[in-house]
Design an enzyme around this catalytic site. Sequence first.
Site, PDB file in Angstrom:
ATOM      1  N   ASP A   1       0.849  -1.199   0.000  1.00 29.11           N
ATOM      2  CA  ASP A   1       0.000   0.000   0.000  1.00 29.11           C
ATOM      3  C   ASP A   1       0.878   1.239   0.000  1.00 29.11           C
ATOM      4  O   ASP A   1       1.473   1.589   1.014  1.00 29.11           O
ATOM      5  CB  ASP A   1      -0.895  -0.037   1.250  1.00 29.11           C
TER       6      ASP A   1
ATOM      7  N   ASP B   1      -3.982   4.000   2.321  1.00 27.75           N
ATOM      8  CA  ASP B   1      -5.405   3.814   2.632  1.00 27.75           C
ATOM      9  C   ASP B   1      -5.691   2.405   3.162  1.00 27.75           C
ATOM     10  O   ASP B   1      -6.844   1.999   3.293  1.00 27.75           O
ATOM     11  CB  ASP B   1      -6.280   4.108   1.397  1.00 27.75           C
TER      12      ASP B   1
ATOM     13  N   ASP C   1      -1.829  -1.205  -3.855  1.00 26.44           N
ATOM     14  CA  ASP C   1      -2.096  -0.459  -5.099  1.00 26.44           C
ATOM     15  C   ASP C   1      -0.955  -0.640  -6.098  1.00 26.44           C
ATOM     16  O   ASP C   1       0.071  -1.265  -5.789  1.00 26.44           O
ATOM     17  CB  ASP C   1      -2.326   1.026  -4.773  1.00 26.44           C
TER      18      ASP C   1
ATOM     19  N   ASP D   1      -5.421 -10.592 -15.671  1.00 22.43           N
ATOM     20  CA  ASP D   1      -6.485 -11.514 -15.310  1.00 22.43           C
ATOM     21  C   ASP D   1      -7.679 -11.183 -16.195  1.00 22.43           C
ATOM     22  O   ASP D   1      -8.117 -10.035 -16.250  1.00 22.43           O
ATOM     23  CB  ASP D   1      -6.848 -11.333 -13.823  1.00 22.43           C
TER      24      ASP D   1
ATOM     25  N   ASP E   1     -10.032 -16.415 -15.933  1.00 23.57           N
ATOM     26  CA  ASP E   1     -10.827 -16.807 -14.778  1.00 23.57           C
ATOM     27  C   ASP E   1     -11.945 -17.775 -15.179  1.00 23.57           C
ATOM     28  O   ASP E   1     -12.699 -17.505 -16.127  1.00 23.57           O
ATOM     29  CB  ASP E   1     -11.448 -15.528 -14.186  1.00 23.57           C
TER      30      ASP E   1
ATOM     31  N   GLU F   1      -7.990 -20.897 -16.050  1.00 21.89           N
ATOM     32  CA  GLU F   1      -8.377 -21.455 -14.751  1.00 21.89           C
ATOM     33  C   GLU F   1      -9.563 -22.376 -15.011  1.00 21.89           C
ATOM     34  O   GLU F   1     -10.601 -21.932 -15.500  1.00 21.89           O
ATOM     35  CB  GLU F   1      -8.772 -20.350 -13.770  1.00 21.89           C
TER      36      GLU F   1
ATOM     37  N   HIS G   1      -4.556 -16.889  -4.722  1.00 23.58           N
ATOM     38  CA  HIS G   1      -5.370 -16.033  -3.857  1.00 23.58           C
ATOM     39  C   HIS G   1      -6.651 -16.717  -3.377  1.00 23.58           C
ATOM     40  O   HIS G   1      -7.397 -16.129  -2.595  1.00 23.58           O
ATOM     41  CB  HIS G   1      -5.717 -14.751  -4.614  1.00 23.58           C
ATOM     42  N   ASP G   2      -6.936 -17.915  -3.869  1.00 25.97           N
ATOM     43  CA  ASP G   2      -8.139 -18.638  -3.447  1.00 25.97           C
ATOM     44  C   ASP G   2      -7.824 -19.811  -2.527  1.00 25.97           C
ATOM     45  O   ASP G   2      -8.750 -20.519  -2.102  1.00 25.97           O
ATOM     46  CB  ASP G   2      -8.862 -19.223  -4.671  1.00 25.97           C
TER      47      ASP G   2
HETATM   48  O1  TEU Z   1     -12.168 -18.766  -8.792  1.00 21.94           O
HETATM   49  C1  TEU Z   1     -12.936 -19.828  -9.218  1.00 21.94           C
HETATM   50  C2  TEU Z   1     -13.203 -20.992  -8.336  1.00 21.94           C
HETATM   51  O2  TEU Z   1     -13.918 -21.877  -8.756  1.00 21.94           O
HETATM   52  C3  TEU Z   1     -12.676 -21.171  -6.983  1.00 21.94           C
HETATM   53  O3  TEU Z   1     -11.316 -21.275  -6.970  1.00 21.94           O
HETATM   54  C4  TEU Z   1     -13.215 -20.111  -6.070  1.00 21.94           C
HETATM   55  O4  TEU Z   1     -12.158 -19.473  -5.449  1.00 21.94           O
HETATM   56  C5  TEU Z   1     -14.100 -20.622  -4.971  1.00 21.94           C
HETATM   57  O5  TEU Z   1     -13.297 -20.976  -3.920  1.00 21.94           O
HETATM   58  C6  TEU Z   1     -15.010 -21.733  -5.262  1.00 21.94           C
HETATM   59  O6  TEU Z   1     -15.461 -22.277  -4.026  1.00 21.94           O
HETATM   60  C7  TEU Z   1     -12.068 -17.641  -9.603  1.00 21.94           C
HETATM   61  C8  TEU Z   1     -11.214 -16.586  -8.939  1.00 21.94           C
HETATM   62  O7  TEU Z   1      -9.906 -17.066  -8.817  1.00 21.94           O
HETATM   63  C9  TEU Z   1     -11.843 -16.204  -7.640  1.00 21.94           C
HETATM   64  O8  TEU Z   1     -11.053 -15.329  -6.884  1.00 21.94           O
HETATM   65  C10 TEU Z   1     -13.179 -15.577  -7.960  1.00 21.94           C
HETATM   66  O9  TEU Z   1     -13.868 -15.317  -6.776  1.00 21.94           O
HETATM   67  C11 TEU Z   1     -14.027 -16.463  -8.836  1.00 21.94           C
HETATM   68  O10 TEU Z   1     -13.320 -17.078  -9.913  1.00 21.94           O
HETATM   69  C12 TEU Z   1     -15.116 -15.654  -9.479  1.00 21.94           C
HETATM   70  O11 TEU Z   1     -14.560 -14.767 -10.407  1.00 21.94           O
END
Ligand code: TEU
Length: 590
Positions: free
Chosen positions: A48, A52, A56, A125, A226, A285, A358-359
Site C-alpha cells: 500500500d 489507505d 495499489d 487476469d 478466470d 483457470e 489467492h483462493d
Molecule cells: O475462482 C474460481 C473458483 O472456482 C474457486 O477457486 C473459487 O475461489 C471458490 O473458492 C469456489 O469455491 C475464480 C477466482 O480465482 C476467484 O477469486 C473468484 O472469486 C471467482 O473465480 C469468481 O470470479
Amino acid sequence: MRVTTDTTEQPPVVPAPAAGDAHSAYATEPAWWTSAVVYQIYPRSFADADGDGVGDLRGIIDHLDHLTALGVDVVWLSPIYRSPQADNGYDISDYQDIDPLFGTMGDFEELLAGLHARGIKLMMDLVVNHTSDEHPWFVESRSGRTDPRRDWYIWRDPRDGREPNNWGSFFSGSAWQLDEATGQYYLHLFDVKQPDLNWENPQVRAAVHAMMRWWLDKGVDGFRMDVINFISKVEGLPDAQPSEGQEFVNAFAMFADGPRMHEFLAEMHREVFAGRPGQFLTVGETPGVRTEQAVLYTDPRRAELDMVFQFEHVSLDQSPTDKFTYAAPAPAAVKASLYRWQEALGETGWNSLYWDNHDQPRAVSRFGDDDPQWWQASAKTLATILHGLRGTPYVYQGEEIGMTNYPFASGADLRDVEVVNYLAGLPSKGVDVESALHGIGKITRDNARTPMQWDDGRYGGFSAVSPWLPANPNTAWLNAAAQVGVAGSVFEHYRALIGLRRSVPVLALGSFAAIEEYAEDAAIWAYTRSLGGARLLVLANAGRDPRTLRVGQDWVGAGLLLGSGVEADRSLASETVELAGWESRIYLFE
Ligand code: TEU
C-alpha cells in the site's frame, strides 16, 4: 531402480502456425514458457503506497526489485479493473479502466514499462465468465426484456414461481436472482453481483475479443482466464443431479467444460492471438477439469490455451458437498494426484504447477508443517517438490517467504464474500459459527489475502495504516527483509530453484517418471526427469522423521544441484541417501 510409465521427451512447441502466423518463428523450438516461472500478485494485499490500507499499483512499482531478486519471468496480476469490489475485483464494471482504489492508467503504464525494463512479462487476469452487475452491459440488459443487450446475459422465466433450475452458487444459495422489475431471473454462478455473460451470443464474444486485443495493443503479454471452462453451459440449462439434503446443488456437470468450450477457445485464439507478433502466455483457470480435457485444451496443435490450472490436488481436503468442511486427505493422495497429471500431460499438453494462489490456504500450513521448528524446512521442501516437476511453476506472493495461514479466532475476522455468505447461511442449517470455524480457518481464501510481510514493522511493512485485513502476527519474524540475501532462507531456496529452471534444460523439459518403490509412501516424493543423456533425481521427505532412501547404483556419482538442508554432500557417494525431516535434494547426472 524401477520406474513407472515413462513419458516422452518431446517438449511442446508453439502451435503449428497458420499462414503468416508470427508464432512460426518458434515452431521448431520449445515454447518460451516451458522454462519460465510466473509470480502472482494480488494487488490489494501486496503493498500500500498511498496509505489507505489497501495495496495499489504504486506499491507494486515500489517493490519491483523484489521480483528481480527472485528472478521470475512473468507477473500475473489479479484484477485491477474498475470494480465495485464485491469479489475483490473479480466483479468488473469497466474492462478498460483501472479502479481508483489501485491507481490510474498512468500508474498501470508505468508498472508495465518497469516490468518490461527488467525483462519481466505481464499477464492480466481476464474475467469474462461474468461481469459486475454494475457493468453498463448488465445495466442495459436488466433495463427491459426487449433491450438489445438483454441476451448478453442469461435470463430465464421462473419455474413454478421459483428459480429456473436447482443450480447452486459457489458463494451460497441459488445461482439465480430474480429481477423484480422484469419478472425474470438472471444466472450468477458466483455472487449475486456477478451475472454470467451469455457466450452463446456472438456479440458478447466479439466484445470480449476486442477488449483482449485492446490490452495486447497496450503491450501486455497474455491472460490468466478466470473460470474459463464455465463459459459454455449445457443447452436448456437442465437441473443438476440433486445431492442429499441440499436445496441448491453443485451443478459442475451442467457448466464445466461444456459443449462449445473448444470452439470458443479456438475462436478466441484466432480472433485475438493468431498472426500477432510477440510472445504470449495463456493459462485457463479450469476448476473440476479432468486430464482428458486438459490435454485437449493445451495440445499446441489445437491452438486453444498454453496451459490450465487444474484443481484436483487442492480439492482433496474438502468435503465434495461442503467446501468448508475439512476432510483430511488419504495418505499420499496429493502426490498420487500430481504424479497422475505429470503422466497424463507427458506426451501432449503442458502442466501449470501451483500450491498456492489467492483462493487457496497457505501451502506451508496446508501441505507442509507450520510448527516453528519445521516451518522453514517444510516451506523449502514443498518448493523443491513442485519446482522439480515438469510444467510451468507459479509462485503466489508470500509463498516465496513461506507465509502461513492466519489464526482466525472468530467469524468477525473474515472478509471474503465466499466465507461471509457461508457464515450467514449457517444458522439456518442449525450450525453455530464457532464450531464451524475449525474447518473454515483451514480453507478460507482470506488465508491467502493477509498483507504481504515485507518486514517486522507495524503491519508488516505493507502499509502505514491498519490494513483492510490484518497482517499475520508472525510478521515479527517471518518477513522478506529477514530472508532476501540470507543464506538458507526460504526466499533464497526459491531464487535458486527459479534460476535452475532457466539454466538446466532437463529441469524445464525432461520427461517425468515416479520412482515406484516410494509411490505409496506417504512421506516420500521421489521422481526422476530425463532429457537426452541428462538425468535429474528429485528426493523429498515430507515428514518429520529422518529417512534413508535407496536410489540405486545408477545414481552413484550424481552431483548435488540443490539441497534444502545445509550439510548435504556435493555428490552421491553411495546408493543410499539420508534425508533429515523435511529435507529435499535435487541431483543431476550428465
Ligand atoms: O475462482 C474460481 C473458483 O472456482 C474457486 O477457486 C473459487 O475461489 C471458490 O473458492 C469456489 O469455491 C475464480 C477466482 O480465482 C476467484 O477469486 C473468484 O472469486 C471467482 O473465480 C469468481 O470470479
